[in-house]
Design an enzyme around this catalytic site. Structure first.
Site, short mmCIF file in Angstrom:
data_model
loop_
_atom_site.label_atom_id
_atom_site.label_comp_id
_atom_site.label_asym_id
_atom_site.label_seq_id
_atom_site.Cartn_x
_atom_site.Cartn_y
_atom_site.Cartn_z
N CYS A 448 0.82 -1.20 0.00
CA CYS A 448 0.00 0.00 0.00
C CYS A 448 0.86 1.26 0.00
O CYS A 448 1.33 1.67 -1.06
CB CYS A 448 -1.01 -0.05 1.14
SG CYS A 448 -2.45 0.98 0.80
N HIS A 582 -3.47 -4.80 0.39
CA HIS A 582 -2.85 -5.35 1.60
C HIS A 582 -2.83 -6.87 1.51
O HIS A 582 -3.76 -7.53 1.96
CB HIS A 582 -3.63 -4.92 2.84
CG HIS A 582 -3.44 -3.48 3.18
ND1 HIS A 582 -2.45 -3.04 4.03
CD2 HIS A 582 -4.08 -2.37 2.75
CE1 HIS A 582 -2.50 -1.73 4.13
NE2 HIS A 582 -3.49 -1.29 3.35
N GLU A 584 -1.33 -8.95 3.20
CA GLU A 584 -1.27 -9.63 4.50
C GLU A 584 -2.66 -9.99 5.04
O GLU A 584 -2.79 -10.83 5.92
CB GLU A 584 -0.51 -8.76 5.53
CG GLU A 584 -1.26 -7.55 6.07
CD GLU A 584 -1.15 -6.31 5.18
OE1 GLU A 584 -0.87 -6.47 3.97
OE2 GLU A 584 -1.37 -5.19 5.68
#
Ligand code: GLN
Length: 623
Positions: A448, A582, A584
């Site tokens: 990001c 993102h 993750e």
């Protein structure tokens, strides 16, 4: 306040539709409800029972914390929910937060841990990430409630005159709204099937002022749903003062008493402790909580949270829960065996000794607080387990990095992650990190903001646009390679808010991104307001940057990379990739996130040039 694009219906009359107290009576079978239907409650102008709800069809497990916060209620509840899901049951969790914020979007990660974003754009507590990872299941806004949401819904209704002249009260209106949401979630289930079991985790500790209305609502729920419908689990804490050298149960007893004072008799007690609870402590807990000894469990610390489901299974906790809610006959044993075997293969890898190790540097503003980057931490852990290498996350405070000291600060790292972030503090340090990685061929993953700073750095130092920046940090920037673009805001219909939640990423074939994802369309989660200005794309690409992932229809750049084969110095790179999303947020233990797998494989290759690093295989990746 950052609202998700998928908000609750604002039709104030919706909840009034179809309220027929005779139906409620039939649905619940409760004499008391029937009596109320004919008297005072018939004028309450609301129902806590949604249309189509059948009493007895859904069961509930409620996890309450006592004594102190930080007992790991989320990990406990998600491990237990996973065990029940493994048995072939449809489970869905609900986190009830006591705070007045509408969502977690405005919370400071430094104080509260990371803001987790769901596929539907809900910004929520990081515990929802724990549930998604444990259950390998996408959640939605229905799985997360705050006191702020509940009150604001009720106040909206009141302003629309929906309570028909009635005074609006904590009981029955607020507790009723909590029950309605819980039952609504039971009907919705996991999004494809209604829930067999809803796991409800109440934030905070029993006795806190701010969660007391949730606890009252849950007491009422248990009463209305009848026997064998709701299992209350009280987590408590057994202290072991070093000066005494033995476990003491009094604080735990007093904690559980608070639950009983609220009118709730727990069915199961989970005793959190550092060491296994002694039999005499468990006997005392049983005696003073009215819970049979076989339902008091030692939930002592384990080496890893991934060992907890199996530890629960071995101690029989799952079976006792099924007995309380009478669900034994719905268990699919073959399903359980298969799921358990898959999970245990991960646990075995986790336990196996590892001969290699790598260090991953993570630069961020909140570098000293692990919870602020919890999902990144998890993704690195998952990828390390699959690649069978030790991983160490090195936290690097970005505000302290300059062009002059960056080489020294990053010297022990085999790869660098620049994570997401907001505001200008520490950005120049992040840009210095990107430059160091690009020039020195250090594997780089930008997330990001880490994607945006990679563009800024490349524009400044490769394109020669010395003033390149983002309008977030320099609103009058003359070379705004990253900016908030009005046309795109119109396209996305988001007004002034952020672009939130799951979006498709179209991946260009034969790129690093394609090799990692193994497909040309990947769904990823976003949380940003700024993006690459399309005006600069051609120039960036001419200098070697590849935008290998884009929005399928709009000119929104979503993945960038530097190709290994480019002969220009400072452009060709073994592993330099970044996502505007993102990654993750979608990593799961059994399906690790491809970008993290790639980064760790590249770091291993750099650290151990002579060994053959297993090629990252698509068969494990997140779809
Ligand atoms: N601050 C940047 C934006 O709003 C990046 C956001 C992030 O890293 N989550 O676009």
């Amino acid at each position: 306040m950052h609202r998700s694009s998928d908000q609750r219906s604002s039709d104030p009359t919706e909840f009034r539709k179809g309220i027929d107290w005779n139906e409620v009576e039939k649905a619940t079978g409760s004499d008391l409800l029937a009596a109320q239907a004919n008297s005072s409650l018939s004028t309450e102008a609301f129902s806590s029972v949604p249309d189509g709800y059948r009493r007895g069809r859904h069961k509930y497990v409620v996890v309450l914390g006592t004594v102190m916060s930080g007992l790991g209620k989320g990990i406990f509840a998600s491990s237990l929910a996973k065990l029940l899901k493994d048995k072939g049951l449809v489970v869905t969790p609900l986190k009830l937060e006591g705070y007045l914020n509408i969502d977690a979007g405005t919370l400071n990660p430094y104080r509260h841990g990371e803001v987790f974003v769901l596929d539907d754009g809900t910004e929520c507590d990081m515990d929802l990430g724990t549930y998604e990872r444990a259950l390998d299941q996408n959640l939605s806004r229905r799985n997360f409630a705050t006191a702020g949401q509940i009150y604001s819904e009720i106040l909206d209704r009141e302003r629309h005159g929906a309570y028909l002249g009635r005074d609006v009260q904590m009981i029955p209106h607020v507790t009723g709204e909590v029950k309605r949401r819980i039952r609504d979630l039971a009907l919705y289930g996991d999004g494809s099937k209604p829930a067999d079991v809803v796991f409800i985790e109440v934030g905070g500790t029993v006795g806190d002022y701010e969660n007391s209305f949730y606890i009252e609502a849950l007491r009422e729920l248990a009463f209305e749903e009848g026997p064998e419908a709701v299992c209350f689990v009280a987590l408590t804490y057994i202290v072991e003062p070093p000066a005494l050298g033995e476990q003491k149960s009094k604080a735990a007893q007093l904690g559980v008493k608070r639950v009983m004072e609220a009118g709730i008799q727990p069915h199961i007690i989970g005793c959190r402790s550092t060491n296994p609870c002694s039999p005499s402590v468990l006997e005392k807990i049983a005696m003073f909580t009215n819970v049979p000894l076989k339902r008091c469990f030692s939930m002592h610390d384990r080496k890893s949270v991934y060992f907890i489901p199996e530890a629960m299974r071995e101690s029989g906790l799952d079976r006792e829960i099924l007995s309380v809610i009478n669900l034994h006959d719905r268990v699919d044993l073959a399903h359980e065996d298969r799921s358990r075997e898959r999970w245990m293969s991960y646990v075995r890898k986790l336990e196996a000794p590892r001969s290699r190790g790598i260090r991953i540097g993570l630069t961020g503003k909140y570098a000293s607080v692990r919870d602020a980057y919890a999902s990144i931490d998890k993704c690195v852990e998952h990828a390390g387990t699959h690649l069978e290498c030790e991983t160490e996350l090195v936290w690097i405070e970005s505000t302290e990095i300059t062009d002059d000291n960056v080489a020294g600060k990053l010297k022990d790292c085999d790869a660098i992650i620049v994570p997401g972030g907001f505001g200008g503090r520490g950005v120049e340090g992040k840009i210095a990190c990107v430059k160091h990685c690009r020039i020195n061929q250090v594997p780089y993953l930008g997330i990001c903001l880490g994607f945006q700073v990679a563009v800024i750095e490349f524009a400044r130092n490769v394109l020669g646009l010395k003033d390149a920046n983002s309008t977030e940090f320099d609103p009058d920037c003359p070379q705004a390679v990253i900016s908030e673009l009005p046309e795109q805001k119109k396209i996305e219909k988001l007004g002034g808010t952020m672009r939130l939640g799951g979006q498709q990423v179209l991946i260009q074939p034969e790129t690093l991104a394609h090799q990692l994802f193994g497909k040309t369309l990947a769904r990823q989660r976003f949380r940003h307001r700024y993006e690459v200005d399309p005006l600069y794309i051609e120039r960036l690409e001419a200098c070697g940057m590849i935008f290998s992932g884009r929005h399928p229809e709009h000119p929104i750049m979503q993945i960038l990379e530097l190709p290994p084969s480019d002969p220009r110095p400072g452009v060709g790179h073994p592993f330099f990739i970044a996502g505007q999303f993102h990654p993750e947020l979608t990593g799961r233990p059994l399906r690790p996130q491809p970008l993290f797998m790639g980064l760790l494989a590249a770091a291993l290759q750099r650290r151990y040039p002579k060994i053959e690093v297993p090629k990252w295989s698509r068969t494990l990746s997140v779809s």
